[in-house]
Design a protein around this motif. Sequence first.
Motif, short mmCIF file in Angstrom:
data_model
loop_
_atom_site.label_atom_id
_atom_site.label_comp_id
_atom_site.label_asym_id
_atom_site.label_seq_id
_atom_site.Cartn_x
_atom_site.Cartn_y
_atom_site.Cartn_z
N THR A 99 41.51 33.59 44.97
CA THR A 99 40.13 33.91 44.62
C THR A 99 39.17 32.84 45.13
O THR A 99 39.58 31.70 45.39
CB THR A 99 39.95 34.04 43.10
OG1 THR A 99 40.10 32.74 42.48
CG2 THR A 99 40.97 35.00 42.50
N THR A 110 29.54 36.08 41.15
CA THR A 110 30.15 36.89 42.20
C THR A 110 31.33 36.14 42.78
O THR A 110 31.26 34.92 43.00
CB THR A 110 29.14 37.22 43.31
OG1 THR A 110 28.05 37.96 42.74
CG2 THR A 110 29.78 38.04 44.41
N GLN A 112 35.27 36.72 45.23
CA GLN A 112 36.12 37.58 46.03
C GLN A 112 37.57 37.19 45.78
O GLN A 112 37.88 36.08 45.36
CB GLN A 112 35.78 37.47 47.51
CG GLN A 112 35.98 36.11 48.14
CD GLN A 112 35.59 36.11 49.62
OE1 GLN A 112 34.87 36.98 50.08
NE2 GLN A 112 36.07 35.12 50.34
N SER A 114 41.80 38.21 47.20
CA SER A 114 42.74 38.92 48.05
C SER A 114 44.14 38.79 47.47
O SER A 114 44.50 37.73 46.94
CB SER A 114 42.73 38.35 49.48
OG SER A 114 41.54 38.68 50.15
N ARG A 129 41.63 43.42 49.48
CA ARG A 129 40.58 42.40 49.37
C ARG A 129 39.41 42.98 48.59
O ARG A 129 38.97 44.10 48.86
CB ARG A 129 40.11 41.95 50.76
CG ARG A 129 39.04 40.87 50.71
CD ARG A 129 38.58 40.48 52.11
NE ARG A 129 39.69 39.95 52.91
CZ ARG A 129 39.52 39.38 54.11
NH1 ARG A 129 38.31 39.29 54.63
NH2 ARG A 129 40.57 38.92 54.78
N VAL A 130 38.91 42.24 47.61
CA VAL A 130 37.81 42.74 46.79
C VAL A 130 36.68 41.73 46.74
O VAL A 130 36.88 40.52 46.86
CB VAL A 130 38.27 43.06 45.34
CG1 VAL A 130 39.45 44.01 45.33
CG2 VAL A 130 38.61 41.79 44.59
N LEU A 131 35.48 42.26 46.58
CA LEU A 131 34.27 41.48 46.30
C LEU A 131 33.69 42.04 45.02
O LEU A 131 33.52 43.26 44.90
CB LEU A 131 33.26 41.61 47.45
CG LEU A 131 31.96 40.80 47.31
CD1 LEU A 131 32.24 39.31 47.37
CD2 LEU A 131 30.98 41.20 48.42
#
Length: 296
Positions: A99, A110, A112, A114, A129-131
Amino acid sequence: MAQAAQTAQTVRTDQAAQTGRAATGDSEFDRDTAVVRREPGVYDAHLSAGWTILHAVNGGYLLGLLGRALGDALPHSDPFTLSAHFVSASTPGPAVIRTQTVRAGGTLSTGQASLYQPDENGQEVERIRVLATYGDLDGLTQDVRTSATPPVLPPLEQCVGPADAPGLDLSRTWAILGRLDIRLDPATVGWALGDPSGKGEVRGWFSLADGRDPDPLSVLATVDFFPPTSFDLGLPGWTPTVELTAHIRCRPAPGPLRVAISTRNLAGGFLEEDAEVWDSADRLVAQSRQLAKAPR
């Protein structure tokens, strides 16, 4: 605030014990989405085979897993919005989540994340993968102005689950069905009898199989737990998600959820799915849109 949260959790645990339901924090979903902090921003996890469809791990389960890691890594614990790109299919087994905090503000943060798994050579392969942006759902204003209405469903006992379709036994290839209690509106299950409506709609009631009440993390996963709308278009088969964006609108009330999913456009071999999740208090608690590859 911490003492109040602990008291509320104790009450929920006692109530769950009295009704035979799993308590939040002590259910299969919680155990299987557990992460262990290896170092700041890095978490070890194990992807459970109990949440697979065919041989791949379900995307909703992965959202819950990464959502839990981000809730620990960021200053705020509640997911508000999360956008995920599915890079490659995840499989049961060990994984590592890395992260990064992008921004930490007073009301929103915020980050991100993976998720990686080792390949046959021991090299890390990125799976998803996220945001995401997190905040405090309890701090939101109570002002609601909406034209959205909850889906009209038959009573839960009049809806159908996997056991009601003996000719379509998905349990052998959909291990995840053992973790979920999905009761579909009979009007949207013609595909199970070889008679899809062609409308691209799926609606039904949802709970976790062990009775655990919903919370923001499990609702985040719920948006990808239902059968794909491609089934209702007469296209059975694997419908892999390419990208999914979910919005959590408020903390859900206890009790079963109502989920409505639809698609309006299949073109070029891809389709979109729009999902709404409503709680027992008739509140829209989550929305999502995903782009998926249509079955061949």
